[in-house]
Motif scaffolding. Structure first.
Motif, PDB file in Angstrom:
ATOM      1  N   PHE A 115      59.791  -4.389  21.219  1.00 16.44           N
ATOM      2  CA  PHE A 115      59.329  -4.644  20.140  1.00 16.44           C
ATOM      3  C   PHE A 115      58.055  -3.682  19.631  1.00 16.44           C
ATOM      4  O   PHE A 115      57.674  -3.161  20.534  1.00 16.44           O
ATOM      5  CB  PHE A 115      58.853  -6.268  19.969  1.00 16.44           C
ATOM      6  N   VAL A 116      57.791  -3.716  18.296  1.00 17.28           N
ATOM      7  CA  VAL A 116      56.855  -3.024  17.681  1.00 17.28           C
ATOM      8  C   VAL A 116      56.540  -3.946  16.631  1.00 17.28           C
ATOM      9  O   VAL A 116      57.409  -4.575  15.892  1.00 17.28           O
ATOM     10  CB  VAL A 116      57.275  -1.606  17.289  1.00 17.28           C
ATOM     11  N   GLY A 117      55.325  -3.786  16.143  1.00 15.92           N
ATOM     12  CA  GLY A 117      54.829  -4.821  15.219  1.00 15.92           C
ATOM     13  C   GLY A 117      53.223  -4.574  14.853  1.00 15.92           C
ATOM     14  O   GLY A 117      52.938  -3.376  15.119  1.00 15.92           O
ATOM     15  N   VAL A 118      52.835  -5.476  14.124  1.00 20.41           N
ATOM     16  CA  VAL A 118      51.512  -5.242  13.296  1.00 20.41           C
ATOM     17  C   VAL A 118      50.557  -6.337  13.490  1.00 20.41           C
ATOM     18  O   VAL A 118      51.020  -7.648  13.644  1.00 20.41           O
ATOM     19  CB  VAL A 118      51.626  -5.172  11.749  1.00 20.41           C
ATOM     20  N   VAL A 119      49.397  -6.044  14.139  1.00 18.92           N
ATOM     21  CA  VAL A 119      48.358  -7.173  14.343  1.00 18.92           C
ATOM     22  C   VAL A 119      48.136  -8.071  13.152  1.00 18.92           C
ATOM     23  O   VAL A 119      47.664  -7.435  12.204  1.00 18.92           O
ATOM     24  CB  VAL A 119      47.263  -6.365  14.890  1.00 18.92           C
ATOM     25  N   GLU A 120      48.360  -9.376  13.225  1.00 17.90           N
ATOM     26  CA  GLU A 120      47.840  -9.955  12.298  1.00 17.90           C
ATOM     27  C   GLU A 120      46.399 -10.691  12.360  1.00 17.90           C
ATOM     28  O   GLU A 120      45.723 -10.996  11.514  1.00 17.90           O
ATOM     29  CB  GLU A 120      48.967 -11.140  12.024  1.00 17.90           C
ATOM     30  N   GLU A 121      46.465 -11.386  13.647  1.00 21.48           N
ATOM     31  CA  GLU A 121      45.057 -12.045  13.986  1.00 21.48           C
ATOM     32  C   GLU A 121      44.752 -11.648  15.411  1.00 21.48           C
ATOM     33  O   GLU A 121      45.400 -11.319  16.253  1.00 21.48           O
ATOM     34  CB  GLU A 121      45.208 -13.530  13.873  1.00 21.48           C
ATOM     35  N   ILE A 122      43.305 -11.474  15.621  1.00 16.98           N
ATOM     36  CA  ILE A 122      42.806 -11.398  16.852  1.00 16.98           C
ATOM     37  C   ILE A 122      41.806 -12.578  17.314  1.00 16.98           C
ATOM     38  O   ILE A 122      41.322 -13.260  16.800  1.00 16.98           O
ATOM     39  CB  ILE A 122      41.874  -9.807  16.911  1.00 16.98           C
ATOM     40  N   GLY A 123      42.004 -12.703  18.687  1.00 11.73           N
ATOM     41  CA  GLY A 123      40.971 -13.697  19.389  1.00 11.73           C
ATOM     42  C   GLY A 123      39.575 -13.359  19.187  1.00 11.73           C
ATOM     43  O   GLY A 123      39.151 -12.184  19.148  1.00 11.73           O
ATOM     44  N   SER A 124      38.624 -14.283  19.435  1.00 10.39           N
ATOM     45  CA  SER A 124      37.305 -14.009  19.644  1.00 10.39           C
ATOM     46  C   SER A 124      36.678 -12.894  20.314  1.00 10.39           C
ATOM     47  O   SER A 124      35.716 -12.228  20.145  1.00 10.39           O
ATOM     48  CB  SER A 124      36.388 -15.115  19.683  1.00 10.39           C
ATOM     49  N   GLY A 125      37.456 -12.527  21.674  1.00 12.41           N
ATOM     50  CA  GLY A 125      37.058 -11.838  22.580  1.00 12.41           C
ATOM     51  C   GLY A 125      37.582 -10.531  22.426  1.00 12.41           C
ATOM     52  O   GLY A 125      37.467  -9.641  23.159  1.00 12.41           O
TER      53      GLY A 125
END
Length: 329
Positions: free
Chosen positions: A61-71
């Motif tokens: 797959f390939v995609g786009v970052v939507e959310e990131i964790g706090s770390g």
């Protein structure tokens, strides 16, 4: 969210499930494109590899970052990414030496944990690989299978003067032809397959010759077995030059008998090639994004996740007219 899940042999269903949530060192990715791999077909046709049923399938797959964790420190929402989908055990001899692709218990997302045939997937930050923002995401969906082909090319140590045969013109065989010609400068490439469509495609992407049958006296320095059945393995061994090399890259669904005396008598070297390394994946991103290789001719069609059963049926049909099918989210 929509996803495609495996329930049993020839039973892949489109379903709605909860959107995943990322933890501290994880990233939520909105999948753009995901490709059906040959190993997905092994799951579909034989139920191989999968540890949990039902399971969301897919690992290309390939995609786009939507959310990131706090770390998470290396990625931000909006970044283009692909990922290393391998799930090694982490404690066997291979893993301890850093050879994760030869892990004794190697699994993949889509087999041992939820995969990418879904609108969203969560991945650990350290498994992600950045993709340049200017990239064509449709083409970048073939990063993972191209990494397999690059690993084959490196294992085979291709040189411009090699005379090679690729037995099996499926996606991996075709990508090996593309990489061998475009990156390693190999000109004398013969593709062998039973499908007229795939032979036409092999010729279009760089094979100097295509055939359904090899004459008995036609021998090659290096032969790539990329079809995965007893007949093609026998055929491959019969057409290696004395002191030549045979590279087996297929997954075989059944135990296979093999005439080892052919290898002994002609001093043929038998080499196994298993998936790729992280470095191969990074190299594949570079090759596609910088235009070193043209992979789009392999894409036979795009399907919605709701059409997953039809997509698998087409790829499992006997005529083998399709090469790579993508799910477009």
């Amino acid at each position: 969210m929509k996803c495609a899940r495996f329930y049993g042999v020839h039973d892949v269903r489109s379903e709605e499930i909860d959107k995943p949530v990322c933890g501290g060192k994880e990233v939520l990715i909105k999948v753009a494109y995901a490709g059906i791999c040959g190993s997905d077909l092994h799951i579909y046709n034989k139920g191989m590899f999968v540890q949990n049923i039902p399971e969301t399938m897919g690992h290309e797959f390939v995609g786009v970052v939507e959310e990131i964790g706090s770390g998470v420190t290396e990625y931000q929402p909006g970044d283009y990414v692909t990922a290393d989908p391998m799930v090694p055990c982490g404690h066997c001899i291979s893993c301890q030496s850093g050879s994760f692709n030869t892990c004794e218990e190697l699994g993949f997302i889509g087999e041992v944990r939820p995969g990418c045939f879904a609108e969203y997937i969560v991945m650990p930050e350290d498994k992600l690989i950045p993709v340049p923002k200017a990239s064509n995401l449709r083409s970048m969906a073939l990063t993972e299978p191209l990494a397999v082909a690059l690993h084959i090319c490196e294992r085979a140590q291709f040189r411009a003067g090699d005379r090679i045969a690729v037995i099996g013109a499926g996606p991996i065989g075709l990508l090996t032809i593309i990489a061998a010609r475009s990156i390693y400068g190999v000109q004398d490439i013969t593709a062998v397959d039973i499908s007229d469509t795939r032979l036409e495609l092999a010729e279009a992407v760089g094979a100097a010759d295509v055939t359904k049958n090899l004459k008995e006296d036609r021998l090659f320095d290096k032969v790539i077995e990329a079809a995965g059945n007893p007949h093609t393995l026998k055929l491959a061994a019969e057409h290696v030059m004395p002191n030549g090399k045979l590279y087996v890259v297929s997954i075989f669904e059944e135990n296979t008998e093999f005439d080892i005396n052919r290898l002994v008598a002609s001093q043929i070297t038998l080499v196994g090639c298993n998936v790729y390394t992280r470095e191969d994946l990074i190299r594949a991103v570079k090759a596609i994004s910088e235009g070193e290789v043209e992979v789009d001719p392999l894409i036979s069609g795009e399907f919605d996740l709701t059409q997953c059963a039809e997509a698998f049926r087409i790829l499992s049909s006997k005529n083998k007219s399709a090469a790579k099918i993508l799910f477009k989210m």
